[in-house]
Enzyme design. Sequence first.
Site, PDB file in Angstrom:
ATOM      1  CE  LYS A 160      -6.649  -1.177  -2.584  1.00  0.00           C
ATOM      2  NZ  LYS A 160      -5.870  -1.201  -1.173  1.00  0.00           N
TER       3      LYS A 160
ATOM      4  NE  ARG B  97     -12.092  -2.600   1.408  1.00  0.00           N
ATOM      5  CZ  ARG B  97     -10.990  -2.861   1.883  1.00  0.00           C
ATOM      6  NH1 ARG B  97     -10.890  -4.068   2.701  1.00  0.00           N
ATOM      7  NH2 ARG B  97      -9.734  -2.298   1.534  1.00  0.00           N
TER       8      ARG B  97
ATOM      9  CE  LYS C 278      -5.385   1.360   5.930  1.00  0.00           C
ATOM     10  NZ  LYS C 278      -6.499   0.524   5.079  1.00  0.00           N
TER      11      LYS C 278
ATOM     12  CB  ALA D 163      -8.706  -7.783   1.129  1.00  0.00           C
TER      13      ALA D 163
ATOM     14  CG  PHE E  92      -4.527  -6.007   1.829  1.00  0.00           C
ATOM     15  CD1 PHE E  92      -3.603  -5.083   2.528  1.00  0.00           C
ATOM     16  CD2 PHE E  92      -5.392  -6.575   2.596  1.00  0.00           C
ATOM     17  CE1 PHE E  92      -3.754  -4.832   3.906  1.00  0.00           C
ATOM     18  CE2 PHE E  92      -5.600  -6.418   3.769  1.00  0.00           C
ATOM     19  CZ  PHE E  92      -4.692  -5.623   4.484  1.00  0.00           C
TER      20      PHE E  92
ATOM     21  CG  PHE F 229       5.007   9.515  -1.823  1.00  0.00           C
ATOM     22  CD1 PHE F 229       5.039   9.406  -0.342  1.00  0.00           C
ATOM     23  CD2 PHE F 229       4.078   8.486  -2.397  1.00  0.00           C
ATOM     24  CE1 PHE F 229       4.249   8.587   0.400  1.00  0.00           C
ATOM     25  CE2 PHE F 229       3.373   7.713  -1.687  1.00  0.00           C
ATOM     26  CZ  PHE F 229       3.334   7.809  -0.133  1.00  0.00           C
TER      27      PHE F 229
END
Length: 556
Positions: free
Chosen positions: A72, A95, A106, A274, A302, A382
């Site tokens: 995203k 953010r 992550k 989120a 998300f 991908f």
Amino acid sequence: MYKTDLEIAQEAKLQPIVEIAKKAGIAQEDLELYGNVKAKVSLDVLKQAEHKPDGKLILVTAINPTRAGEGKSTTTVGLVDAFNQIGKKAMVALREPSLGPVFGIKGGAAGGGYAQVVPMEDINLHFTGDMHAITTCNNLISACLDNHLHQGNALEIDKDRVVFKRVLDMNDRVLRQVEVGLGPKANGVERHDGFTITVASEIMAVLCLADSLMDLKTRIGKILVAYSVAGKPIYVSDLGIAGACAMVMKDAIKPNLVQTLENNPVLIHGGPFANIAHGCNSVLATRTCLKLADYVITEAGFGADLGAEKFLDIKCREANLQPSAVVIVATIRALKQHGNVAYEDLQTENVEAMLEGCCNLEKHIETIQAFGLPYVVAINEFATDTPAEVEALQTWCKQHNHPMSLSQVWAKGGAGAVDLANQLVDLVEQENTYKPLYDLDASIEDKILTIAQTCYGASGVHYTDEAKAQIAMFTEQGWDKLAICMAKVPSSLTDDAKICGAPKDFTITIRELRPSLGAGFIVALTGSVMTMPGLPKVPAANRMDIDEDGNITGLF
């Protein structure tokens, strides 16, 4: 062999931030420089541009995230580069990453491949100190509250009904429940306490929803910290420290200016989760971008069931923002996982499973349609995607009349999203019927039910006895007219993280509600969602290092 995101970022040719500011229309005197490639932007920039019309606001959201990744943020960054490539003045509002996920699962979080925001190391580590300011402000409140208890407790605070928790910007499960004030009397009043992660702090929420420093101070004063022995709510303003808290935040309230790999301006500011907060960057950053650019791309954490719902029901309503279009990001790999393919088998072609997983994409499309907004599906490509899978997904989109674009921003940067940008140029000119899902005058239960049925596909909502008692108390206090901020696992439409796809006939369980009066919403906690995450068995920190020359490795 592919280069890592960090290696690509380290090879980037960054322009001086004053040049990036000039491109955005920001004068050098309105910058507070943090070195040569990042700066804070004065709030005067927004005041000076108040007379200008707003640009078009585009939200990037996604399907429910999986271990396979959806991209995203990568799509968001690549899209702003694509807009600028086709001659449109565009900016992105993002953010700030939290150190907890950076060192947890992550790793770095500023886009990926050739669609990144830089300087990547700075953004993912201490950046300009906003997270530290939020942590300090939050813990100043906790320290003053416990000091008040120790120094005679003039407000008659019930030590067993303190609801404001300390925070730390780290995944540290052992701090979820703690005992404070242990030892001799001089150490304070002994009581049960706990920590949440900084990005779940209400200070973060009010920072991201405030429209000025004075508004921030007012919102901080409204934060509920405890109840008295008589049941009376006690606020930060009762402790007399709202001014001191705002003082700590005087620099953190200013948006941060950085750049993409293609040297386009980016404002990064605020970073509420989120799944346990409202998942959007600051109102101030978004408004500033809207005054400086013709097209503004932003993201919400998300999937559409969490970040997008909160962006459209909370942030846009609170800030009177008018979104123009939505991008819904998905990957063929993630769709296969929603079609019940095991993670280790995702690189194997499986058209049937991918099409089965499209039910999850369909549900998120329905959510965006419920808000009355036009959309386009962005398939983040991908290398393992096969021609048969791509063709089958394109056919599925055409058969269901869903606009779609194949995005290749990870490998190609802005050039990989030119088609997506061109589609959006046309899409944002369409009139839309955007409207929040619920009226604030509705009851707490009705608002929660609307979200659960519309965004999750749930058949109903179950409340614990504790949650029922809280609803009755909140209604008596007049807090029932606030917005709802759902705290739910991000990986599923349900409150069970293991359930993929788009299930039917399930109920959502609300175990607890927490009033965030400064932010202007009530947090409804579902299932077993945690406000202080833990580290995995092998944290991302284990692969990170730095050499004697300061070169960082392993940061994603």
